[in-house]
Design a protein around this motif. Structure first.
Motif, short mmCIF file in Angstrom:
data_model
loop_
_atom_site.label_atom_id
_atom_site.label_comp_id
_atom_site.label_asym_id
_atom_site.label_seq_id
_atom_site.Cartn_x
_atom_site.Cartn_y
_atom_site.Cartn_z
N UNK A 136 38.55 34.02 33.81
CA UNK A 136 36.91 34.20 34.02
C UNK A 136 36.71 34.96 35.37
N UNK A 137 35.69 35.72 35.58
CA UNK A 137 35.46 36.40 36.69
C UNK A 137 34.82 35.77 37.88
N UNK A 138 34.50 34.28 37.79
CA UNK A 138 34.25 33.81 38.91
C UNK A 138 35.09 32.53 39.08
N UNK A 139 35.11 32.05 40.41
CA UNK A 139 35.82 31.04 40.80
C UNK A 139 35.10 30.19 41.92
N UNK A 140 35.12 29.09 41.94
CA UNK A 140 34.78 28.24 42.96
C UNK A 140 36.16 27.55 43.78
#
Length: 457
Positions: A136-140
């Motif tokens: 995935x291109x986002x991460x928290x």
């Protein structure tokens, strides 16, 4: 901020740039976005890394920077961090962290590419790659956490600069700085507003030197969030330099590289399969022993004491095989918030670090502490000499590098030689070159003859 070991000169400067930096890091208003939570190990304030964070085999950390603390909130801009690979590598991964954050940090997009020209933000055509996290291109990343990206198909050659662009508006800024900045990487470009992670040109990245601030422009010596780059490499592992400002690069004035970068260049003269990567885990103002930091009581100045960041800054690095330990000056020097430490406190901390490193299969090379301008016979100088005698003859370390002998003035061994002097605690660029030259590559099982012959020619 990164105080000098002596504290006085840079403490006086703290109000001149730290307060503006906090004011400039105004909070950005952004809609929440779904993101993959990080599942990797905890940061330095959270204790030992959990099971499952053991670095994968076949990879080595080719670059690192240890974050110092949290300073404000990211505006709505992109940070293009510049890092230099110590050896050639492919299949690159990037570790980004939120070790000091008081809330989660969401990275909405991230890329990596090859910097086209030193001092400029544009990329080599065709080198841009999107960083993903479990696809995935986002991460928290939660407070105290870090995350590795998925590997990307990008090749970097030794001594080539990488550009890691991160877009995380409204995230807590975990940073690394070592003022006054050096002209070489690490560095960053802060963009004009918005997401410019995929820009291959430099139109959105002003190149005027803005020093240590959050203004759009070029920021030598300043990084946000990025901590490690590792990859598959013919090198046989990584040397991790664990230290304070003299490893991070503070005051390496004169247009040269840090001693860790120069060490990597020496190693690059060897055949690729005989090389070792070099990772820099220096934090200006750091202490080798567990004690209140002499320069800042907030915990966001100078990183945790070295024993408390071993897991995060050394053991978590892929391919780590050797440690060079150069720390103790800040302990011995003391400051406004902690008295000068005795030699025994520094030596006990060194013992713990070596014992834990040996338990993980790493070898540790001890470096003697350089002059501090303390008068001969004073308590501070007596303690420094006692620590150095222990490093040289105590039998604790797997090898010794005598940095003190390499740079001290033979007529006044409490001071640097003039040619190597930046201030009372830091060598200049010529001094960093002398430190790199003082290291026997045989300490790491490397044949040093070709390296020295090449430099002699």
């Amino acid at each position: 901020m990164r105080p000098s070991p002596g504290g006085g000169r840079l403490r006086a400067r703290a109000g001149t740039w730290l307060a503006p930096l906090v004011l400039l890091l105004v909070s950005a208003v952004a809609a929440p976005a779904a993101a993959l939570p990080a599942t990797t190990g905890a940061g330095p304030a959270a204790g030992p890394a959990p099971a499952g964070s053991v670095p994968p085999p076949g990879r080595s950390a080719v670059w690192s920077a240890s974050l110092q603390g949290m300073h404000g909130t990211s505006p709505d801009l992109t940070v293009r961090n510049i890092a230099r690979a110590s050896v050639s590598a492919t299949s690159l991964r990037v570790r980004i962290g939120n070790p000091y954050g008081d809330r989660p940090a969401t990275f909405r997009s991230a890329t990596i590419g090859l910097q086209h020209r030193v001092g400029e933000a544009d990329l080599v055509p065709g080198s841009l790659r999107t960083l993903t996290f479990q696809g995935r291109p986002r991460v928290t990343v939660p407070p105290g956490g870090h995350v590795y990206s998925d590997p990307v198909a990008l090749r970097v050659s030794a001594q080539r600069n990488l550009a890691i662009s991160l877009y995380a508006p409204d995230a807590p800024v975990n940073d690394q700085t070592f003022p006054p900045p050096t002209p070489n990487p690490p560095a960053s470009f802060l963009s004009l507003g918005g997401d410019h992670t995929r820009d291959t040109g430099d139109a959105a990245y002003p190149e005027e030197d803005k020093g240590l601030s959050a203004e759009p422009g070029y920021h030598p010596g300043q990084l946000w969030w990025v901590e490690v780059v590792d990859g598959r490499t013919p090198a046989a592992g990584t040397i991790v330099a664990l230290g304070d400002s003299n490893t991070a690069g503070h005051d390496a004035v004169g247009g040269g590289d840090r001693w860790t970068d120069l060490l990597a260049q020496r190693i690059n003269a060897l055949p690729p399969h005989r090389q070792l990567a070099v990772a820099n885990a220096g934090i200006s103002g750091n202490t080798v022993s567990r004690q209140p930091n002499p320069y800042d009581p907030t915990g966001h100045c100078c990183g945790p004491p070295a024993p408390d960041r071993l897991e995060y800054d050394v053991f978590d690095l892929a391919g780590a095989r050797h440690v060079i330990l150069l720390e103790g000056t800040n302990d011995l020097g003391g400051g406004e918030f902690a008295p000068p430490a005795p030699a025994s406190q520094v030596i006990d901390a060194m013992r713990e670090i070596v014992q834990r490193a040996h338990a993980r299969g790493l070898k540790v090379v001890g470096a003697t502490l350089m002059p501090m301008c303390n008068p001969a016979g004073s308590a501070k100088e007596t303690n420094r000499l006692a620590v150095n005698e222990f490093v040289r003859t105590g039998g604790l370390f797997d090898g010794v590098v005598d940095f003190d002998a390499a740079v001290r003035d033979p007529d006044d061994p409490t001071r640097f030689r003039d040619v190597y002097h930046s201030d009372c605690y830091h060598p200049n660029a010529a001094g960093h070159a002398a430190l790199a030259d003082a290291i026997d590559l045989g300490l790491f099982g490397l044949d040093d003859r070709k390296s020295r012959e090449g430099r002699a020619a």
